[in-house]
Design a protein around this motif. Structure first.
Motif, mmCIF file in Angstrom:
data_model
loop_
_atom_site.group_PDB
_atom_site.id
_atom_site.type_symbol
_atom_site.label_atom_id
_atom_site.label_comp_id
_atom_site.label_asym_id
_atom_site.label_seq_id
_atom_site.Cartn_x
_atom_site.Cartn_y
_atom_site.Cartn_z
ATOM 1 N N THR A 121 -3.767 9.361 7.049
ATOM 2 C CA THR A 121 -3.428 7.973 7.387
ATOM 3 C C THR A 121 -3.787 7.033 6.244
ATOM 4 O OG1 THR A 121 -3.761 8.438 9.732
ATOM 5 C CG2 THR A 121 -3.782 6.127 9.072
ATOM 6 N N VAL A 122 -4.969 7.215 5.671
ATOM 7 C CA VAL A 122 -5.410 6.388 4.544
ATOM 8 C C VAL A 122 -4.465 6.575 3.365
ATOM 9 C CG1 VAL A 122 -7.244 6.111 2.812
ATOM 10 C CG2 VAL A 122 -7.829 6.220 5.243
ATOM 11 N N SER A 123 -4.097 7.807 3.078
ATOM 12 C CA SER A 123 -3.183 8.095 1.972
ATOM 13 C C SER A 123 -1.833 7.413 2.177
ATOM 14 C CB SER A 123 -2.999 9.602 1.840
ATOM 15 O OG SER A 123 -2.074 9.905 0.830
ATOM 16 N N ASP A 124 -1.295 7.493 3.383
ATOM 17 C CA ASP A 124 -0.013 6.847 3.681
ATOM 18 C C ASP A 124 -0.108 5.331 3.499
ATOM 19 O OD1 ASP A 124 1.134 9.290 4.258
ATOM 20 O OD2 ASP A 124 0.982 9.052 6.444
ATOM 21 N N GLN A 125 -1.194 4.736 3.972
ATOM 22 C CA GLN A 125 -1.373 3.290 3.857
ATOM 23 C C GLN A 125 -1.495 2.878 2.388
ATOM 24 O OE1 GLN A 125 -1.038 1.034 6.154
ATOM 25 N NE2 GLN A 125 -1.620 -0.690 4.898
ATOM 26 N N LEU A 126 -2.267 3.624 1.615
ATOM 27 C CA LEU A 126 -2.404 3.328 0.185
ATOM 28 C C LEU A 126 -1.061 3.433 -0.530
ATOM 29 C CD1 LEU A 126 -5.755 5.149 -0.653
ATOM 30 C CD2 LEU A 126 -5.358 2.677 -0.646
ATOM 31 N N ARG A 127 -0.296 4.459 -0.189
ATOM 32 C CA ARG A 127 1.019 4.642 -0.802
ATOM 33 C C ARG A 127 1.920 3.449 -0.498
ATOM 34 N NH1 ARG A 127 2.178 9.209 1.315
ATOM 35 N NH2 ARG A 127 1.199 10.419 -0.317
ATOM 36 N N ARG A 128 1.922 2.982 0.755
ATOM 37 C CA ARG A 128 2.734 1.817 1.118
ATOM 38 C C ARG A 128 2.302 0.577 0.342
ATOM 39 N NH1 ARG A 128 2.745 4.212 6.231
ATOM 40 N NH2 ARG A 128 0.845 3.158 6.871
ATOM 41 N N GLN A 129 1.000 0.370 0.241
ATOM 42 C CA GLN A 129 0.491 -0.802 -0.472
ATOM 43 C C GLN A 129 0.829 -0.737 -1.961
ATOM 44 O OE1 GLN A 129 -3.630 -1.634 0.410
ATOM 45 N NE2 GLN A 129 -3.286 -1.557 2.611
ATOM 46 N N MET A 135 -4.158 -4.780 -5.591
ATOM 47 C CA MET A 135 -4.494 -3.371 -5.533
ATOM 48 C C MET A 135 -5.375 -3.111 -4.308
ATOM 49 S SD MET A 135 -6.507 -1.049 -8.281
ATOM 50 C CE MET A 135 -5.294 0.081 -8.862
ATOM 51 N N ALA A 136 -5.084 -2.032 -3.625
ATOM 52 C CA ALA A 136 -5.826 -1.671 -2.423
ATOM 53 C C ALA A 136 -7.206 -1.139 -2.784
ATOM 54 C CB ALA A 136 -5.059 -0.617 -1.647
ATOM 55 N N VAL A 137 -8.167 -1.469 -1.968
ATOM 56 C CA VAL A 137 -9.516 -0.957 -2.137
ATOM 57 C C VAL A 137 -9.718 0.126 -1.079
ATOM 58 C CG1 VAL A 137 -11.966 -1.538 -2.084
ATOM 59 C CG2 VAL A 137 -10.329 -3.167 -3.033
ATOM 60 N N LEU A 138 -10.106 1.309 -1.517
ATOM 61 C CA LEU A 138 -10.220 2.460 -0.630
ATOM 62 C C LEU A 138 -11.094 2.172 0.581
ATOM 63 C CD1 LEU A 138 -9.550 5.423 -0.062
ATOM 64 C CD2 LEU A 138 -11.519 6.038 -1.472
ATOM 65 N N ARG A 139 -12.258 1.549 0.369
ATOM 66 C CA ARG A 139 -13.167 1.324 1.501
ATOM 67 C C ARG A 139 -12.547 0.413 2.556
ATOM 68 N NH1 ARG A 139 -15.671 -1.894 -2.519
ATOM 69 N NH2 ARG A 139 -15.817 -4.061 -1.848
ATOM 70 N N HIS A 140 -11.666 -0.519 2.130
ATOM 71 C CA HIS A 140 -10.998 -1.384 3.101
ATOM 72 C C HIS A 140 -10.027 -0.590 3.964
ATOM 73 C CE1 HIS A 140 -11.659 -5.131 0.373
ATOM 74 N NE2 HIS A 140 -12.767 -4.738 0.960
ATOM 75 N N VAL A 141 -9.259 0.272 3.328
ATOM 76 C CA VAL A 141 -8.262 1.055 4.059
ATOM 77 C C VAL A 141 -8.947 2.073 4.979
ATOM 78 C CG1 VAL A 141 -6.240 2.554 3.855
ATOM 79 C CG2 VAL A 141 -6.589 0.708 2.212
ATOM 80 N N VAL A 142 -10.013 2.694 4.506
ATOM 81 C CA VAL A 142 -10.772 3.632 5.350
ATOM 82 C C VAL A 142 -11.330 2.890 6.562
ATOM 83 C CG1 VAL A 142 -12.861 5.064 5.479
ATOM 84 C CG2 VAL A 142 -11.327 5.261 3.508
ATOM 85 N N GLY A 143 -11.933 1.742 6.323
ATOM 86 C CA GLY A 143 -12.509 0.958 7.419
ATOM 87 C C GLY A 143 -11.472 0.528 8.440
ATOM 88 N N GLU A 144 -10.336 0.028 7.955
ATOM 89 C CA GLU A 144 -9.258 -0.391 8.856
ATOM 90 C C GLU A 144 -8.751 0.788 9.690
ATOM 91 O OE1 GLU A 144 -6.369 -2.080 6.224
ATOM 92 O OE2 GLU A 144 -7.545 -3.897 5.893
ATOM 93 N N THR A 145 -8.650 1.937 9.061
ATOM 94 C CA THR A 145 -8.162 3.131 9.751
ATOM 95 C C THR A 145 -9.136 3.567 10.839
ATOM 96 O OG1 THR A 145 -6.985 3.820 7.757
ATOM 97 C CG2 THR A 145 -7.400 5.512 9.434
ATOM 98 N N LEU A 146 -10.426 3.621 10.505
ATOM 99 C CA LEU A 146 -11.428 4.011 11.502
ATOM 100 C C LEU A 146 -11.457 3.020 12.673
ATOM 101 C CD1 LEU A 146 -14.348 5.099 9.152
ATOM 102 C CD2 LEU A 146 -12.879 6.598 10.539
ATOM 103 N N ARG A 147 -11.375 1.742 12.348
ATOM 104 C CA ARG A 147 -11.397 0.713 13.387
ATOM 105 C C ARG A 147 -10.174 0.850 14.297
ATOM 106 N NH1 ARG A 147 -10.484 -4.662 15.082
ATOM 107 N NH2 ARG A 147 -12.388 -5.805 15.416
ATOM 108 N N ALA A 148 -9.006 1.092 13.715
ATOM 109 C CA ALA A 148 -7.779 1.250 14.504
ATOM 110 C C ALA A 148 -7.894 2.435 15.461
ATOM 111 C CB ALA A 148 -6.574 1.413 13.583
ATOM 112 N N VAL A 149 -8.461 3.545 14.977
ATOM 113 C CA VAL A 149 -8.641 4.723 15.835
ATOM 114 C C VAL A 149 -9.592 4.383 16.986
ATOM 115 C CG1 VAL A 149 -9.613 7.062 15.944
ATOM 116 C CG2 VAL A 149 -8.132 6.405 14.028
#
Length: 117
Positions: free
Chosen positions: A69-77, A1-15
């Protein structure tokens, strides 16, 4: 299961990396400590809505774009996890296990069911 803070962090870092900006530059612009911003990007800390808005402003990216972006990533996971569970319950296909960490985000690798990871 995806953890929201991980996906948010990855997204911010990618930007930030796409903009070729340093943690120091963004932390100064957002008025957040460099260490705390690093912890957010690594998924160790979950930013408040006010702090997330400040980071988005420093990155010159709308908060809604980060959420999309976070929503799309969570949906994929979630879909990947659901397919994996269905396949495992049906006894089909390989078991997925986490691969070693890579800088471009989490990856999955295929391992035969009868082989320990």
């Amino acid at each position: 299961m995806a953890v929201l803070r991980h996906v948010v962090g990855e997204t911010l870092r990618a930007v930030r990396l796409r903009q070729r900006r340093t943690l120091r530059e963004v932390s100064a612009a957002a008025r957040v400590s460099l260490g705390y911003l690093s912890e957010i990007e690594r998924g160790h800390k979950e930013p408040s809505s006010e702090l997330l808005a400040a980071i988005c402003e420093a990155l010159d990216v709308p908060l809604s774009e980060i959420f999309l972006t976070v929503s799309d990533q969570l949906r994929r996971q979630e879909r990947m996890a659901e397919r994996t569970m269905v396949m495992a319950k049906a006894g089909h296909g390989p078991m997925l296990t986490p691969a070693p960490h890579r800088e471009d985000g989490p990856q999955m690798r295929s391992v035969p069911k009868n082989v320990a990871a």
